[in-house]
Design an enzyme around this catalytic site. Structure first.
Site, mmCIF file in Angstrom:
data_model
loop_
_atom_site.group_PDB
_atom_site.id
_atom_site.type_symbol
_atom_site.label_atom_id
_atom_site.label_comp_id
_atom_site.label_asym_id
_atom_site.label_seq_id
_atom_site.Cartn_x
_atom_site.Cartn_y
_atom_site.Cartn_z
ATOM 1 N N SER A 36 -24.235 2.816 39.772
ATOM 2 C CA SER A 36 -23.720 2.453 41.098
ATOM 3 C C SER A 36 -24.263 3.442 42.121
ATOM 4 O O SER A 36 -24.459 4.628 41.794
ATOM 5 C CB SER A 36 -22.190 2.510 41.112
ATOM 6 O OG SER A 36 -21.711 2.479 42.443
ATOM 7 N N VAL A 94 -15.122 -1.620 24.806
ATOM 8 C CA VAL A 94 -16.238 -0.719 24.466
ATOM 9 C C VAL A 94 -15.925 0.759 24.697
ATOM 10 O O VAL A 94 -16.808 1.600 24.576
ATOM 11 C CB VAL A 94 -17.549 -1.119 25.192
ATOM 12 C CG1 VAL A 94 -18.085 -2.431 24.673
ATOM 13 C CG2 VAL A 94 -17.366 -1.150 26.702
ATOM 14 N N ALA A 118 -18.510 10.446 39.732
ATOM 15 C CA ALA A 118 -18.935 11.454 38.749
ATOM 16 C C ALA A 118 -19.419 10.783 37.472
ATOM 17 O O ALA A 118 -20.438 11.175 36.885
ATOM 18 C CB ALA A 118 -17.774 12.399 38.446
ATOM 19 N N TYR A 173 -15.106 7.809 39.464
ATOM 20 C CA TYR A 173 -16.141 6.770 39.308
ATOM 21 C C TYR A 173 -17.511 7.334 39.671
ATOM 22 O O TYR A 173 -18.487 7.155 38.933
ATOM 23 C CB TYR A 173 -15.768 5.597 40.214
ATOM 24 C CG TYR A 173 -16.712 4.411 40.206
ATOM 25 C CD1 TYR A 173 -16.772 3.543 39.112
ATOM 26 C CD2 TYR A 173 -17.510 4.112 41.311
ATOM 27 C CE1 TYR A 173 -17.609 2.429 39.124
ATOM 28 C CE2 TYR A 173 -18.342 3.001 41.333
ATOM 29 C CZ TYR A 173 -18.389 2.164 40.235
ATOM 30 O OH TYR A 173 -19.207 1.059 40.252
ATOM 31 N N ASN A 180 -23.194 -2.722 30.818
ATOM 32 C CA ASN A 180 -22.782 -3.198 32.147
ATOM 33 C C ASN A 180 -21.339 -2.836 32.487
ATOM 34 O O ASN A 180 -20.976 -2.784 33.659
ATOM 35 C CB ASN A 180 -22.972 -4.724 32.198
ATOM 36 C CG ASN A 180 -22.230 -5.351 33.357
ATOM 37 O OD1 ASN A 180 -22.602 -5.183 34.510
ATOM 38 N ND2 ASN A 180 -21.144 -6.057 33.047
ATOM 39 N N LYS A 207 -20.631 7.678 37.100
ATOM 40 C CA LYS A 207 -21.891 6.948 37.302
ATOM 41 C C LYS A 207 -23.059 7.925 37.467
ATOM 42 O O LYS A 207 -24.174 7.641 37.021
ATOM 43 C CB LYS A 207 -21.784 6.015 38.505
ATOM 44 C CG LYS A 207 -20.822 4.826 38.300
ATOM 45 C CD LYS A 207 -21.300 3.860 37.236
ATOM 46 C CE LYS A 207 -20.549 2.528 37.289
ATOM 47 N NZ LYS A 207 -20.944 1.595 36.229
HETATM 48 P P1 NAD Z 1 -16.307 -7.454 36.876
HETATM 49 O O1 NAD Z 1 -14.967 -6.796 36.860
HETATM 50 O O2 NAD Z 1 -16.487 -8.748 37.600
HETATM 51 O O3 NAD Z 1 -16.809 -7.638 35.390
HETATM 52 C C1 NAD Z 1 -16.721 -6.625 34.457
HETATM 53 C C2 NAD Z 1 -16.361 -7.217 33.087
HETATM 54 O O4 NAD Z 1 -16.252 -6.107 32.187
HETATM 55 C C3 NAD Z 1 -15.018 -7.942 33.067
HETATM 56 O O5 NAD Z 1 -15.147 -9.214 32.447
HETATM 57 C C4 NAD Z 1 -14.109 -7.023 32.255
HETATM 58 O O6 NAD Z 1 -13.154 -7.712 31.452
HETATM 59 C C5 NAD Z 1 -15.101 -6.289 31.389
HETATM 60 N N1 NAD Z 1 -14.613 -4.986 30.949
HETATM 61 C C6 NAD Z 1 -13.980 -4.035 31.696
HETATM 62 N N2 NAD Z 1 -13.675 -2.980 30.937
HETATM 63 C C7 NAD Z 1 -14.135 -3.267 29.684
HETATM 64 C C8 NAD Z 1 -14.111 -2.565 28.447
HETATM 65 N N3 NAD Z 1 -13.537 -1.352 28.335
HETATM 66 N N4 NAD Z 1 -14.669 -3.152 27.349
HETATM 67 C C9 NAD Z 1 -15.231 -4.383 27.454
HETATM 68 N N5 NAD Z 1 -15.254 -5.105 28.584
HETATM 69 C C10 NAD Z 1 -14.720 -4.544 29.685
HETATM 70 O O7 NAD Z 1 -17.262 -6.313 37.466
HETATM 71 P P2 NAD Z 1 -18.711 -6.374 38.161
HETATM 72 O O8 NAD Z 1 -18.557 -6.298 39.615
HETATM 73 O O9 NAD Z 1 -19.533 -7.471 37.575
HETATM 74 O O10 NAD Z 1 -19.265 -4.958 37.705
HETATM 75 C C11 NAD Z 1 -20.069 -4.786 36.572
HETATM 76 C C12 NAD Z 1 -20.781 -3.453 36.669
HETATM 77 O O11 NAD Z 1 -21.436 -3.335 37.923
HETATM 78 C C13 NAD Z 1 -19.846 -2.233 36.568
HETATM 79 O O12 NAD Z 1 -20.460 -1.222 35.811
HETATM 80 C C14 NAD Z 1 -19.692 -1.793 38.007
HETATM 81 O O13 NAD Z 1 -19.363 -0.431 38.117
HETATM 82 C C15 NAD Z 1 -21.089 -2.096 38.525
HETATM 83 N N6 NAD Z 1 -21.159 -2.173 39.979
HETATM 84 C C16 NAD Z 1 -20.547 -3.176 40.666
HETATM 85 C C17 NAD Z 1 -20.642 -3.197 42.050
HETATM 86 C C18 NAD Z 1 -19.990 -4.266 42.876
HETATM 87 O O14 NAD Z 1 -20.015 -4.153 44.112
HETATM 88 N N7 NAD Z 1 -19.444 -5.314 42.266
HETATM 89 C C19 NAD Z 1 -21.339 -2.193 42.725
HETATM 90 C C20 NAD Z 1 -21.946 -1.182 41.992
HETATM 91 C C21 NAD Z 1 -21.856 -1.183 40.609
#
Ligand code: NAD
Length: 264
Positions: free
Chosen positions: A147, A69, A163, A161, A95, A165
């Site tokens: 985040s 994306v 900046a 990251y 997401n 978010k």
């Molecule tokens: P994750 O890595 O488990 O899942 C993310 C998915 O996105 C993966 O399947 C990956 O292949 C896909 N992806 C990555 N880059 C992509 C791209 N350019 N195009 C299409 N798909 C892509 O991550 P998660 O922990 O589920 O995180 C999801 C969201 O939650 C993110 O935006 C992350 O910043 C946010 N977040 C996570 C946490 C945490 O503690 N896990 C905390 C705050 C925010």
């Protein structure tokens, strides 16, 4: 409560790297359980197919497609395919995101650009291609996954990251104002420290692979004494995607166990 029957939901990053429950996988599964038809994209096709299996075994309806994306043409193709197949997009969940360590002196230009692309440009590209169809429908809901790192320093250096978010949250507010008269709502879910499969990779990047120590540190940082999980994020997304939040736009729901409420 939160009946999404008849709605079409487009979810980015619908897979979960390393199995388990990442946020996008839980979001896709929960929206499908509440009756939405889900169109999920992920750059990792195995991860997307795994989510498809879970949702299908659950009795849900889902189409998945491999798509990065951050690439405009790929986003345009996916949105076109979703609209051709299902006729509309009622819910868009941006997401996709990930963090790389470093302050300005340590971060290479390449990683800075990548962080801005994955965490911010991806949401712009999705909105660029989806908003016209929502405007034509006269209705739509967008939920962006930000985040707490976009709100304040949370104990680890991840300047690009943070900046990106923070930019995502401000993009949400201003876009929500522009589109409020058109029947389109836009909000953020702001996760804190969540125990998703990403934590293993963060431990490699930020704690030299000391997974147990990294988990303990994260748990201790939270007033509730533990990290949240992907379902905590998914339920907040569900609320913002549903008609129960019909008067909520241009704002954020912080899902962090009290992390950002506490004075360090
Ligand atoms: P994750 O890595 O488990 O899942 C993310 C998915 O996105 C993966 O399947 C990956 O292949 C896909 N992806 C990555 N880059 C992509 C791209 N350019 N195009 C299409 N798909 C892509 O991550 P998660 O922990 O589920 O995180 C999801 C969201 O939650 C993110 O935006 C992350 O910043 C946010 N977040 C996570 C946490 C945490 O503690 N896990 C905390 C705050 C925010």
């Amino acid at each position: 409560m939160s009946n999404l029957a008849g709605k079409v939901a487009f979810v980015t990053g619908c897979g979960s790297l390393g199995g388990g429950w990442g946020n996008g996988k839980a979001i896709a599964t929960l929206l499908a359980r509440r009756g939405a038809v889900v169109y999920g994209v992920d750059m990792n096709s195995d991860a997307a197919e795994e989510t498809k299996s879970v949702v299908s075994e659950d009795g849900g309806i889902i189409t998945v497609r491999q798509c990065d994306v951050t690439i405009a043409d790929k986003v345009a193709e996916s949105v076109k395919e979703c609209l051709e197949k299902y006729g509309r997009i009622d819910i868009l969940v941006n997401n996709v995101g990930r963090s790389e360590p470093g302050g300005p002196a340590e971060l290479s230009e390449e990683i800075w650009d990548d962080q801005l692309a994955v965490n911010l440009k991806s949401a712009y590209l999705m909105c660029h291609h989806v908003l016209p169809s929502m405007e034509a429908q006269g209705a739509g809901v967008i939920v962006n996954v930000a985040s707490v790192a976009g709100l304040q320093y949370i104990g680890k250096p991840q300047v690009a990251y943070s900046a990106a978010k923070a930019g995502l949250m401000q993009m949400t507010k201003t876009t929500a104002v522009l589109y409020a008269p058109k029947g389109i709502r836009m909000n953020c879910v702001v996760p804190g420290l969540m125990h998703t499969p990403l934590v293993q990779r963060l431990a490699d990047k930020y704690a030299s692979g000391d997974y147990a120590g990294f988990v303990e540190t994260r748990n201790k940082q939270v007033p509730m004494g533990r990290m949240g999980d992907a379902w905590d994020v998914a339920h907040a997304v569900l609320f913002l995607a549903s008609d129960e939040s019909r008067y909520v736009t241009g704002t954020s729901i912080v899902v962090d166990g009290g992390l950002t409420a506490r004075t360090p």
